[in-house]
Design a protein around this motif. Sequence first.
Motif, PDB file in Angstrom:
ATOM      1  N   MET A   1       0.860  -1.235   0.240  1.00 45.02           N
ATOM      2  CA  MET A   1       0.122  -0.002  -0.039  1.00 45.02           C
ATOM      3  C   MET A   1       1.006   1.248   0.093  1.00 45.02           C
ATOM      4  SD  MET A   1      -2.687   1.742   2.746  1.00 45.02           S
ATOM      5  CE  MET A   1      -3.319   0.156   3.095  1.00 45.02           C
ATOM      6  N   LYS A   2       0.434   2.130  -0.975  1.00 48.01           N
ATOM      7  CA  LYS A   2       1.260   3.368  -0.928  1.00 48.01           C
ATOM      8  C   LYS A   2       0.721   4.380   0.159  1.00 48.01           C
ATOM      9  CE  LYS A   2       2.131   7.493  -3.618  1.00 48.01           C
ATOM     10  NZ  LYS A   2       2.137   8.343  -4.784  1.00 48.01           N
ATOM     11  N   PRO A   3       1.777   5.001   0.915  1.00 45.78           N
ATOM     12  CA  PRO A   3       1.470   6.000   1.827  1.00 45.78           C
ATOM     13  C   PRO A   3       1.054   7.123   0.967  1.00 45.78           C
ATOM     14  CG  PRO A   3       3.924   5.708   1.819  1.00 45.78           C
ATOM     15  CD  PRO A   3       3.251   4.598   1.036  1.00 45.78           C
ATOM     16  N   TYR A   4      -0.151   7.749   1.167  1.00 42.83           N
ATOM     17  CA  TYR A   4      -0.457   8.720   0.223  1.00 42.83           C
ATOM     18  C   TYR A   4       0.053  10.247   0.805  1.00 42.83           C
ATOM     19  CZ  TYR A   4      -3.653  11.728  -2.967  1.00 42.83           C
ATOM     20  OH  TYR A   4      -3.964  12.341  -3.899  1.00 42.83           O
ATOM     21  N   TYR A   5       0.154  10.406   1.901  1.00 37.51           N
ATOM     22  CA  TYR A   5       0.257  11.864   2.551  1.00 37.51           C
ATOM     23  C   TYR A   5       1.278  11.482   3.809  1.00 37.51           C
ATOM     24  CZ  TYR A   5      -3.318  14.882   0.279  1.00 37.51           C
ATOM     25  OH  TYR A   5      -3.861  15.634  -0.440  1.00 37.51           O
ATOM     26  N   LEU A   6       2.326  12.323   3.765  1.00 38.32           N
ATOM     27  CA  LEU A   6       3.094  12.568   5.084  1.00 38.32           C
ATOM     28  C   LEU A   6       2.861  13.894   5.394  1.00 38.32           C
ATOM     29  CD1 LEU A   6       5.012  11.322   6.877  1.00 38.32           C
ATOM     30  CD2 LEU A   6       6.919  12.198   5.531  1.00 38.32           C
ATOM     31  N   PHE A   7       2.066  14.159   6.503  1.00 37.16           N
ATOM     32  CA  PHE A   7       1.550  15.288   6.838  1.00 37.16           C
ATOM     33  C   PHE A   7       2.558  16.263   7.925  1.00 37.16           C
ATOM     34  CE2 PHE A   7      -2.709  13.992   5.731  1.00 37.16           C
ATOM     35  CZ  PHE A   7      -3.114  15.215   4.760  1.00 37.16           C
ATOM     36  N   GLN A   8       2.891  17.323   7.717  1.00 38.81           N
ATOM     37  CA  GLN A   8       3.332  18.196   8.665  1.00 38.81           C
ATOM     38  C   GLN A   8       2.595  18.299   9.914  1.00 38.81           C
ATOM     39  OE1 GLN A   8       6.493  19.494   9.028  1.00 38.81           O
ATOM     40  NE2 GLN A   8       6.213  20.600  10.786  1.00 38.81           N
ATOM     41  N   GLY A   9       2.983  17.982  11.005  1.00 40.40           N
ATOM     42  CA  GLY A   9       2.116  18.109  12.385  1.00 40.40           C
ATOM     43  C   GLY A   9       1.526  19.531  12.452  1.00 40.40           C
ATOM     44  N   ASP A  10      -0.125  19.172  12.888  1.00 44.06           N
ATOM     45  CA  ASP A  10      -0.775  20.516  13.125  1.00 44.06           C
ATOM     46  C   ASP A  10      -0.152  21.369  14.161  1.00 44.06           C
ATOM     47  OD1 ASP A  10      -2.522  20.640  10.652  1.00 44.06           O
ATOM     48  OD2 ASP A  10      -3.705  19.374  12.092  1.00 44.06           O
ATOM     49  N   ALA A  12      -1.458  22.486  16.484  1.00 41.89           N
ATOM     50  CA  ALA A  12      -2.612  22.448  17.780  1.00 41.89           C
ATOM     51  C   ALA A  12      -1.649  22.366  19.184  1.00 41.89           C
ATOM     52  CB  ALA A  12      -3.449  21.267  17.698  1.00 41.89           C
ATOM     53  N   SER A  13      -2.549  23.064  20.220  1.00 41.91           N
ATOM     54  CA  SER A  13      -1.850  22.773  21.602  1.00 41.91           C
ATOM     55  C   SER A  13      -1.669  21.635  22.197  1.00 41.91           C
ATOM     56  CB  SER A  13      -2.881  23.645  22.275  1.00 41.91           C
ATOM     57  OG  SER A  13      -2.248  23.754  23.629  1.00 41.91           O
ATOM     58  N   GLY A  14      -0.513  21.474  22.605  1.00 41.48           N
ATOM     59  CA  GLY A  14      -0.311  20.114  23.207  1.00 41.48           C
ATOM     60  C   GLY A  14       0.325  19.005  22.148  1.00 41.48           C
ATOM     61  N   THR A  15       0.942  19.328  20.974  1.00 40.20           N
ATOM     62  CA  THR A  15       1.061  18.284  20.216  1.00 40.20           C
ATOM     63  C   THR A  15       2.553  18.877  19.603  1.00 40.20           C
ATOM     64  OG1 THR A  15       0.274  19.550  18.336  1.00 40.20           O
ATOM     65  CG2 THR A  15      -1.204  18.187  19.036  1.00 40.20           C
ATOM     66  N   ALA A  16       3.278  19.708  20.194  1.00 35.48           N
ATOM     67  CA  ALA A  16       4.610  20.139  19.678  1.00 35.48           C
ATOM     68  C   ALA A  16       5.646  18.925  19.703  1.00 35.48           C
ATOM     69  CB  ALA A  16       5.052  21.317  20.652  1.00 35.48           C
ATOM     70  N   HIS A  17       5.317  18.241  20.702  1.00 36.23           N
ATOM     71  CA  HIS A  17       6.348  17.000  20.870  1.00 36.23           C
ATOM     72  C   HIS A  17       6.136  16.035  19.580  1.00 36.23           C
ATOM     73  CE1 HIS A  17       2.764  15.666  22.988  1.00 36.23           C
ATOM     74  NE2 HIS A  17       3.214  14.428  22.630  1.00 36.23           N
ATOM     75  N   PHE A  18       5.314  16.158  18.800  1.00 32.60           N
ATOM     76  CA  PHE A  18       5.031  15.336  17.628  1.00 32.60           C
ATOM     77  C   PHE A  18       5.613  15.815  16.325  1.00 32.60           C
ATOM     78  CE2 PHE A  18       1.314  13.679  19.980  1.00 32.60           C
ATOM     79  CZ  PHE A  18       1.811  12.475  20.305  1.00 32.60           C
ATOM     80  N   ARG A  19       5.917  17.361  16.479  1.00 35.32           N
ATOM     81  CA  ARG A  19       6.230  18.086  15.232  1.00 35.32           C
ATOM     82  C   ARG A  19       7.560  17.997  15.099  1.00 35.32           C
ATOM     83  NH1 ARG A  19       2.081  21.301  17.253  1.00 35.32           N
ATOM     84  NH2 ARG A  19       3.740  22.924  18.059  1.00 35.32           N
ATOM     85  N   VAL A  20       8.043  18.161  13.820  1.00 37.78           N
ATOM     86  CA  VAL A  20       9.378  18.572  13.321  1.00 37.78           C
ATOM     87  C   VAL A  20       9.341  19.928  12.448  1.00 37.78           C
ATOM     88  CG1 VAL A  20      10.429  16.225  13.504  1.00 37.78           C
ATOM     89  CG2 VAL A  20       9.540  17.278  11.281  1.00 37.78           C
ATOM     90  N   PRO A  21      10.232  20.909  12.444  1.00 33.60           N
ATOM     91  CA  PRO A  21      10.319  22.083  11.728  1.00 33.60           C
ATOM     92  C   PRO A  21      10.217  21.455  10.264  1.00 33.60           C
ATOM     93  CG  PRO A  21      12.189  22.041  13.345  1.00 33.60           C
ATOM     94  CD  PRO A  21      11.690  20.662  13.618  1.00 33.60           C
ATOM     95  N   VAL A  22       9.452  22.323   9.367  1.00 36.66           N
ATOM     96  CA  VAL A  22       9.299  21.882   7.798  1.00 36.66           C
ATOM     97  C   VAL A  22      10.720  21.714   7.361  1.00 36.66           C
ATOM     98  CG1 VAL A  22       8.531  22.983   5.868  1.00 36.66           C
ATOM     99  CG2 VAL A  22       6.913  23.241   7.852  1.00 36.66           C
ATOM    100  N   SER A  23      11.492  22.305   7.866  1.00 40.32           N
ATOM    101  CA  SER A  23      12.861  22.159   7.187  1.00 40.32           C
ATOM    102  C   SER A  23      13.343  20.731   7.300  1.00 40.32           C
ATOM    103  CB  SER A  23      14.001  23.183   7.725  1.00 40.32           C
ATOM    104  OG  SER A  23      14.008  23.076   9.088  1.00 40.32           O
ATOM    105  N   ARG A  24      13.251  20.495   8.676  1.00 41.89           N
ATOM    106  CA  ARG A  24      13.338  18.895   8.630  1.00 41.89           C
ATOM    107  C   ARG A  24      12.642  18.000   7.879  1.00 41.89           C
ATOM    108  NH1 ARG A  24      16.559  14.843   8.935  1.00 41.89           N
ATOM    109  NH2 ARG A  24      16.096  13.382  10.719  1.00 41.89           N
TER     110      ARG A  24
END
Length: 94
Positions: A1-10, A12-24
């Motif tokens: 199965m092909k992964p369709y999207y790889l999303f940049q983390g939203d 949203a408050s409380g989700t910073a630990h899931f995100r990486v900078p767009v540059s990364r």
Amino acid sequence: MKPYYLFQGDLASGTAHFRVPVSRGLELMAELRRRLSGLAMPTYAVDLPGHGKVPVEGSLLRVEEDAYVFRGTDGAEYRYPREVPVSSPTDLPR
């Protein structure tokens, strides 16, 4: 199965630990491109608050001190807040 999207983390408050900078995220996509066939490559996308999903590669117009500027599906420019200041050439789109 092909992964369709790889999303940049939203931003949203409380989700910073899931995100990486767009540059990364762009670095990770470059590494995936080296390792995967084109058929297996997901689309790296950001959900512009109130303006929908756009692919990062191809929609990223420029990097400013406090925001990434993307072209939305309507052709307008939208700012997506940066979480870190521009500090190195790796923060710039390639």
